[in-house]
Design an enzyme around this catalytic site. Structure first.
Site, PDB file in Angstrom:
ATOM      1  N   PRO A  34       0.674  -1.285   0.000  1.00  0.00           N
ATOM      2  CA  PRO A  34       0.000   0.000   0.000  1.00  0.00           C
ATOM      3  C   PRO A  34       0.702   1.339   0.000  1.00  0.00           C
ATOM      4  O   PRO A  34       0.306   2.163   0.763  1.00  0.00           O
ATOM      5  CB  PRO A  34      -0.720  -0.037   1.330  1.00  0.00           C
ATOM      6  CG  PRO A  34       0.149  -0.796   2.221  1.00  0.00           C
ATOM      7  CD  PRO A  34       1.027  -1.611   1.356  1.00  0.00           C
ATOM      8  N   GLU A  35       1.618   1.720  -0.769  1.00  0.00           N
ATOM      9  CA  GLU A  35       1.948   3.142  -0.821  1.00  0.00           C
ATOM     10  C   GLU A  35       1.537   3.675  -2.186  1.00  0.00           C
ATOM     11  O   GLU A  35       1.028   2.914  -3.011  1.00  0.00           O
ATOM     12  CB  GLU A  35       3.433   3.385  -0.515  1.00  0.00           C
ATOM     13  CG  GLU A  35       3.781   3.031   0.932  1.00  0.00           C
ATOM     14  CD  GLU A  35       5.216   3.342   1.325  1.00  0.00           C
ATOM     15  OE1 GLU A  35       5.759   4.360   0.843  1.00  0.00           O
ATOM     16  OE2 GLU A  35       5.803   2.571   2.090  1.00  0.00           O
TER      17      GLU A  35
ATOM     18  N   LYS B 122      -3.048   7.445  -1.114  1.00  0.00           N
ATOM     19  CA  LYS B 122      -3.114   5.978  -1.131  1.00  0.00           C
ATOM     20  C   LYS B 122      -4.544   5.476  -1.325  1.00  0.00           C
ATOM     21  O   LYS B 122      -4.812   4.292  -1.162  1.00  0.00           O
ATOM     22  CB  LYS B 122      -2.557   5.419   0.190  1.00  0.00           C
ATOM     23  CG  LYS B 122      -1.110   5.789   0.453  1.00  0.00           C
ATOM     24  CD  LYS B 122      -0.680   5.445   1.868  1.00  0.00           C
ATOM     25  CE  LYS B 122       0.633   6.135   2.227  1.00  0.00           C
ATOM     26  NZ  LYS B 122       0.956   6.034   3.653  1.00  0.00           N
TER      27      LYS B 122
ATOM     28  N   HIS C 163      -9.841 -14.187   3.828  1.00  0.00           N
ATOM     29  CA  HIS C 163     -10.096 -12.876   4.432  1.00  0.00           C
ATOM     30  C   HIS C 163     -10.799 -11.903   3.495  1.00  0.00           C
ATOM     31  O   HIS C 163     -10.404 -10.749   3.382  1.00  0.00           O
ATOM     32  CB  HIS C 163      -8.789 -12.275   4.938  1.00  0.00           C
ATOM     33  CG  HIS C 163      -8.139 -13.089   6.010  1.00  0.00           C
ATOM     34  ND1 HIS C 163      -8.724 -13.278   7.240  1.00  0.00           N
ATOM     35  CD2 HIS C 163      -6.977 -13.771   6.035  1.00  0.00           C
ATOM     36  CE1 HIS C 163      -7.934 -14.034   7.982  1.00  0.00           C
ATOM     37  NE2 HIS C 163      -6.873 -14.355   7.274  1.00  0.00           N
TER      38      HIS C 163
ATOM     39  N   ARG D  35      -5.658  -8.154   7.634  1.00  0.00           N
ATOM     40  CA  ARG D  35      -5.720  -7.423   8.903  1.00  0.00           C
ATOM     41  C   ARG D  35      -6.925  -6.485   8.995  1.00  0.00           C
ATOM     42  O   ARG D  35      -7.151  -5.890  10.036  1.00  0.00           O
ATOM     43  CB  ARG D  35      -4.415  -6.649   9.117  1.00  0.00           C
ATOM     44  CG  ARG D  35      -3.246  -7.587   9.339  1.00  0.00           C
ATOM     45  CD  ARG D  35      -1.929  -6.857   9.303  1.00  0.00           C
ATOM     46  NE  ARG D  35      -1.685  -6.110  10.524  1.00  0.00           N
ATOM     47  CZ  ARG D  35      -0.574  -5.407  10.749  1.00  0.00           C
ATOM     48  NH1 ARG D  35       0.355  -5.338   9.833  1.00  0.00           N
ATOM     49  NH2 ARG D  35      -0.413  -4.780  11.877  1.00  0.00           N
TER      50      ARG D  35
ATOM     51  N   ARG E  22       7.778   3.392  14.471  1.00  0.00           N
ATOM     52  CA  ARG E  22       7.957   2.729  13.187  1.00  0.00           C
ATOM     53  C   ARG E  22       9.434   2.707  12.815  1.00  0.00           C
ATOM     54  O   ARG E  22      10.193   3.595  13.198  1.00  0.00           O
ATOM     55  CB  ARG E  22       7.152   3.459  12.111  1.00  0.00           C
ATOM     56  CG  ARG E  22       5.755   3.782  12.609  1.00  0.00           C
ATOM     57  CD  ARG E  22       4.743   3.885  11.539  1.00  0.00           C
ATOM     58  NE  ARG E  22       4.696   2.715  10.698  1.00  0.00           N
ATOM     59  CZ  ARG E  22       4.069   2.716   9.517  1.00  0.00           C
ATOM     60  NH1 ARG E  22       3.496   3.805   9.095  1.00  0.00           N
ATOM     61  NH2 ARG E  22       4.043   1.630   8.805  1.00  0.00           N
TER      62      ARG E  22
END
Length: 297
Positions: free
Chosen positions: A2-3, A59, A98, A116, A273
């Site tokens: 995801p970027e 994003k 998922h 997630r 992070r």
DNA sequence: CACCATGTTCCTTG
DNA sequence: CCAAGGAACATGGT
């Protein structure tokens, strides 16, 4: 996955595949990803709607749809969170673990899955209003970046993750951009010199554009489920070369030699992070801490 | 078991 | 009111 570059590549991939397709059924498996839209509201709005366009902002994926007998188009906002994937699959797929939302498009399904469930697929578009400039658009100038950084005492790496400063930069490309600009991630945002801001501005654009170009070239398989897909955002098609991960100069390379000078890449934690950098190439030096009152020039 | 993970939001603290 | 820091969210890999 995801970027900004990964989302951009996905948008380019999906856009022609979705255009014109009509949603014939809606399945919501995880209410959470719709919030604050309710499942019934979501289903009611989307059933019968036709995809007319897809674009990206930061994003986020911005889907536009047309509903029967309605003038105003509908906007659907997608975000992949950390582990989201969106892809088209045959209508009778093997059972997936998922899946958060599934949209039936005739013989195909549009699938949003997310292990997630940090991502989103919602009718609520309010998040877009909180985004700063698109880094690859003309509005993103060295001056705009300088202003955005100038009022923060946070480390520049942390500030770069603020989507108000620049939309779409994430933990990987923030580190990569700082490396390319030869700026230490620890440097307080407001202490960068004009020259450093300019180098950072150029580095951000270069790094993102290069990643998009790379992703557009590699054979991708967005539906792929390889376990080793962790760090390469585009699912690689079988047999595709691994040069995507090889393009990263510092991210996830702790202890490995800097390709510029050979020094050992360091990992530090900032704002909970990881940041990666070369301690030799990226000096902790910006504006002088105090106004010189001594002999230095 | 421990720690790590591409992101955003919310809450607390100063 | 604002900036900064941290936890929470949820699941899996190593």
């Amino acid at each position: 996955m995801p970027e900004l570059p990964e989302v951009e590549v996905l948008v380019r991939h999906l856009s022609p595949l979705l255009k014109g397709k009509i949603i014939t059924a809606v399945q919501v498996h995880r209410t959470k990803v719709l919030l604050p839209t309710s499942p019934s509201q979501f289903t009611r709005a989307l059933r019968g709607a036709r995809f007319t366009g897809l674009s990206r902002r930061g994003k986020y994926l911005v889907f536009t749809l047309q509903r029967p007998r309605r003038r105003t188009p509908l906007t659907l906002l997608g975000h992949l969170g950390m582990t989201g994937r969106m892809y088209l699959a045959p209508a009778s797929p093997p059972p997936l673990r998922h899946v958060a939302v599934m949209l039936r498009l005739g013989r195909q399904n549009f699938i949003y899955e997310d292990t997630r469930y940090f991502g989103r697929l919602t009718l609520d578009t309010s998040a877009l209003a909180r985004l700063g400039p698109e880094p690859l658009d003309p509005e993103f100038t060295p001056d705009a970046l300088a202003r955005a950084l100038s009022r923060s005492s946070q480390p520049v790496k942390v500030k770069l993750l603020d989507q108000v400063v620049v939309a779409g930069l994430g933990n990987i490309y923030a580190s990569e951009s700082l490396f390319r600009a030869r700026v230490s991630p620890c440097l307080s945002a407001r202490k960068l010199t004009h020259k450093q801001v300019y180098r950072l501005w150029r580095a951000i654009r270069h790094v993102l554009a290069e990643a998009i170009a790379c992703g557009s070239t590699v054979p991708l398989n967005h539906a792929g489920h390889g376990k080793r897909d962790g760090l390469f955002y585009f699912g690689r098609a079988a047999g595709a070369p691994d040069f995507y991960a090889k393009r990263l100069w510092v991210y996830d390379r702790e202890g490995k030699p800097c390709s510029g000078c050979g020094a050992s890449i360091k990992r530090i934690v900032q704002a909970t992070r990881s940041s990666y950098y070369c301690p030799r190439c990226q000096h902790q030096r910006g504006r002088p801490r105090h106004r010189g009152r001594g002999k230095t020039s």
